[in-house]
Every structure is written in C-alpha cells, then in structure tokens.
Design an enzyme around this catalytic site. Structure first.
Site, PDB file in Angstrom:
ATOM      1  N   ASP A   9       0.847  -1.164   0.023  1.00  0.00           N
ATOM      2  CA  ASP A   9       0.020   0.023   0.045  1.00  0.00           C
ATOM      3  C   ASP A   9       0.935   1.159   0.079  1.00  0.00           C
ATOM      4  OD1 ASP A   9      -2.399   1.369   2.545  1.00  0.00           O
ATOM      5  OD2 ASP A   9      -2.106   1.862   0.489  1.00  0.00           O
ATOM      6  N   ASP A  45      -2.015   6.129  -5.814  1.00  0.00           N
ATOM      7  CA  ASP A  45      -2.248   5.161  -4.769  1.00  0.00           C
ATOM      8  C   ASP A  45      -2.516   3.748  -5.114  1.00  0.00           C
ATOM      9  OD1 ASP A  45      -5.009   4.961  -2.168  1.00  0.00           O
ATOM     10  OD2 ASP A  45      -3.053   4.243  -2.160  1.00  0.00           O
TER      11      ASP A  45
END
Lengths: 30, 420
Positions: B126, B329
């Site tokens: 992440d 992201d």
C-alpha cells in the site's frame, strides 16, 4: 483530491524514485 | 492494439476479464541482474493466482470499500478524520461492510518471510500508508481469519519488542497518525486505523524480513498486531510503501536507494511484480516529479495538468487540478477526478463511443456500455498530462472496467465536491 487508482496503473511499470523525488512510468511493464 | 489512427485502442473483450486459471509472468522477465534489487511476485487477492480468498466481493461491494478508502484519504486532506456518516453520501450502493474495513478492496499482495526461521506471510502492499504490520500470536485481543499461520514471535530467535524509551518508538506518530502507547513491560505499542473501524494495534517490534532468498533485511521495524479488525480478507497484514521514516522504503534506503517499482497485471488472473531497488524493465521511463500534495507529506503527490481523450486535450482549466491536487495510490481501485475534469472526460469519451449501446450504471461508474455483441471494440485512448510535458497513455484495461460483457464502464469516477 484526485487519486490515480490501481486500475489506471495496470500494465504500466510504475517506478517510485523517492530519493530522486520523481515517479517514472514505463509501458508494457507486465 | 493501436488502430490505424493511433488515437484509438482496439480492446478485445476477453482481455478485460480474468480467466479461470492463473498466468504467471516469468519472474526474471524484467530483472536487470547487475543492480541491487529484489523482486516479489504480485498477485491480486481475489483472482485464481490469489491466496484462495473465501469469496471475491461483487463490483458493488468493491466500490463501497473503495469509496470508503477515498473518503478516508480525503479526510486526511481536510485536516481531520470525520466519522464516516458525516462524509458526503457516495454513489456507491450502501452495503454494510462487516467489521470495518477500508484497507480498500483492490488488494495486491506479495509473499514475504518474517523471523528466524522465516515464516511466509501474504501482505497487501500500500503506497497510501507507511507502517508494515502483521497479525501476531497470541492475538491478545483479536485476530481476523487469515490464510497463512499467524506469526508467532516466541518461535523466532531474531524477534524483539521496541522499548518505550527507544527513539524508534517516538518516531511512530508521523507514520501511524497516533501517539504510541506503552505497555506495563515498557514495550512500545502502535495503533493504526484505515478509516471506518479497520485498524491494527500491537507491539512495535524488530525482526528479520526476508524479501527474497538473497534479500534479507535485519532489524526491520514493524507492527506485531495483537488486535486487528477489518476486511483484510486472507492477507496477514500490510506493507507500507509511503514516505514516512517507518516505511520499508526509508528503512531500506541504504540497500535499495529509496527506489521501488511495481507492475499491476491486466487482470486478476495474471501476476505482476514489486521490485525494491532500481530495476530495468518495460521500455524507456517517462518521469514526473513527486510533489507534496496539499502538505500531507506521506502521500505521493503528482502534478496533473490535463488529460487527453482520443489524442485531443479535453477542456479542463489548469486550476481544476491545481485546486484539487493529485496523488497516486496502489490501494485505491478507481481513479477519482475533480468533478469538472470527470465531466469533460466523460463527454469526450462518450463522443468516441457513440456506436456502442449504453448499459446501466455500475455503482460509482456512470458511463457503461453493453458490449456483449462484440469480440473487440475500438475506444478512444485516454492519457494523463503531467507538468513538464510527461504524457502517459493508459492501457485498455486501465480505461474500461468490466463487471460483465454487457456492462463495461469507463473506469473513472468524479469526486462530488471540488474541495475534496
């Protein structure tokens, strides 16, 4: 905030050169 | 495939959907052996290459989790975390997520070894967070079901808790957003939340992390979670790739020069990679600077100045993106655009798709087509324009999201309120 999500990143080689302060994109990464 | 006019892509419908079996890429395909790097195979949590997750979420469920993550990211930019219900109602149909959960749902995972002897764990990676953590025995408060055996620190000869007085403990706050706690035994306690009740709390610890057989990181700082809740599925935890000093990127700066790269596969039935260190691969790279998006340091901010559809720049005033700011992201599934940018993209794309029959909206995706009668379609190319002239064309699978051949949608969504 605009967010580039992982769908749009598919097959691109996304290089995070954090030390160099830049992000690179390459085609046909996978 | 590029059609003659090079402003359109020919997309084969079959290529939009995962096949029943997994197609692994050769791990060496992109490795440039002469430089220090470590490459991990990336698989999608919900595909045939995956870890055999109990069940894949429906598109609608995925978009609800995705929207919750986007809301949470937006809340960080609006200065404080707001309770979910005060955030604007999203278009995503409301499906009650069980125990919290916005680690997001477009999870890409990698397998790493932890401890001595090493135990393998499937972790979500992440770029939108910084702390690496995994669930740990004895799960003093709660551990959700995971596929791999829960990590047992007592069985590792290289595990140690960080003490409260250690400078490593003091630095936790910038990476987790929360003040560290201190146990009766003076061990440093971390806590991190990902929005709407998903969280991990436990001991901040040091351990040996094995990325590949030849790449071992000693004294790696990570979270050993004793109380973890959220729809992390069968993943054992998360690798934080953000910019904070507790991120794996900064902790391995000496070894990998703060460079990592990944490639996310076309569909969930193929694999990609996550590489630490400067790796070769996929042709010449086009760079754009990392900027600090609206002063929220740990996200990777980018300077988007416009977009092209079918080779033509679409009418978006430059202030639209400079007002909204932009980040990249790996944990958000669908790209979110400021409303003006999205409506310009949508109308330009629709003009290039007039020959195809429309289909109903799919949750947050409101521009859908019934392509069930076609084996291949010709769609307008979509590109991002970054400050400094970098122009990135998206793959067909990055432009269309297919729930089924009769509902294939433009894979973008508009934010509601320009300030978010």
């Amino acid at each position: 905030i605009a967010i580039i999500g992982n769908v749009q990143q598919k097959t691109l080689q996304v290089v995070y050169d954090v030390g160099g302060g830049k992000i690179g994109f390459g085609y046909n990464g996978c | 495939k590029i059609s003659p006019d090079s402003h359109h892509l020919t997309v084969e419908l079959a290529g939009l959907f995962p096949s029943a079996s997994c197609t692994r890429r050769s791990p060496q395909a992109h490795i440039s052996s002469q430089r220090e790097q470590s490459s991990l195979e990336v698989i999608h949590r919900h595909g045939p290459c995956g870890v055999g997750d109990s069940k894949s979420p429906t598109a609608a469920e995925m978009f609800v989790q995705d929207q919750a993550r986007v809301d949470f990211i937006n809340s960080k930019f609006s200065g404080k975390f707001k309770a979910m219900d005060s955030l604007r109602p999203s278009k995503a149909t409301k499906i009650p997520a069980k125990s919290g959960a916005t680690i997001g749902s477009g999870n890409y995972i990698v397998n790493v070894g932890l401890g001595t002897p090493k135990k393998y764990l499937s972790l979500i990676f992440d770029t939108g967070s910084d702390l690496t953590w995994t669930q740990c025995e004895p799960c003093a408060r709660y551990c959700y079901d995971q596929k791999d055996p829960v990590f047992a620190p007592s069985q590792s000869t290289t595990y140690s808790n960080i003490t409260c007085s250690s400078p490593d403990c003091a630095q936790l706050e910038s990476g987790t957003g929360n003040q560290p706690g201190c146990s009766a035994a003076k061990s440093c306690i971390y806590g991190i939340q990902y929005g709407d009740q998903s969280f991990s709390v436990g001991y901040f610890a040091k351990e040996t992390l094995t990325l590949t057989s030849t790449d071992v990181i000693d004294n790696f700082l990570f979270g050993c979670g004793q109380n973890n809740r959220g729809l992390f599925g069968s993943a054992a935890g998360l690798i934080g790739l953000g910019q904070d000093k507790i991120s794996i990127v900064k902790q391995t700066a000496q070894k990998y020069g703060q460079i990592f790269s990944y490639c996310l596969p076309k569909t969930s039935s193929s694999t990609g990679y996550l590489t630490f260190g400067s790796g070769g691969g996929g042709g010449a790279l086009k760079y754009t600077p990392i900027i600090e998006a609206h002063g929220v340091a740990n996200f990777y901010g980018l300077n988007i100045v416009g977009m092209k559809v079918g080779g033509t720049q679409i009418p978006i005033s430059p202030s639209v993106f400079s007002t909204s700011g932009a980040i990249i992201d790996s944990g958000t599934v669908i790209t979110r655009l400021p409303p003006d940018a999205y409506s310009a993209l949508k109308s330009a794309f629709q003009k290039g798709m007039v020959r195809y029959p429309k289909a109903p909206e799919l949750s947050i995706l409101d521009t859908c087509y019934d392509l069930s009668k076609y084996a291949a379609v010709s769609i307008p190319k979509v590109s991002f324009l970054f400050k400094g002239g970098t122009e990135i064309d998206l793959d067909g699978t990055g432009i269309l999201y297919g729930a089924s051949t009769d509902q294939v949608c433009l894979a973008f969504a508009g934010n509601r309120d320009p300030s978010t």
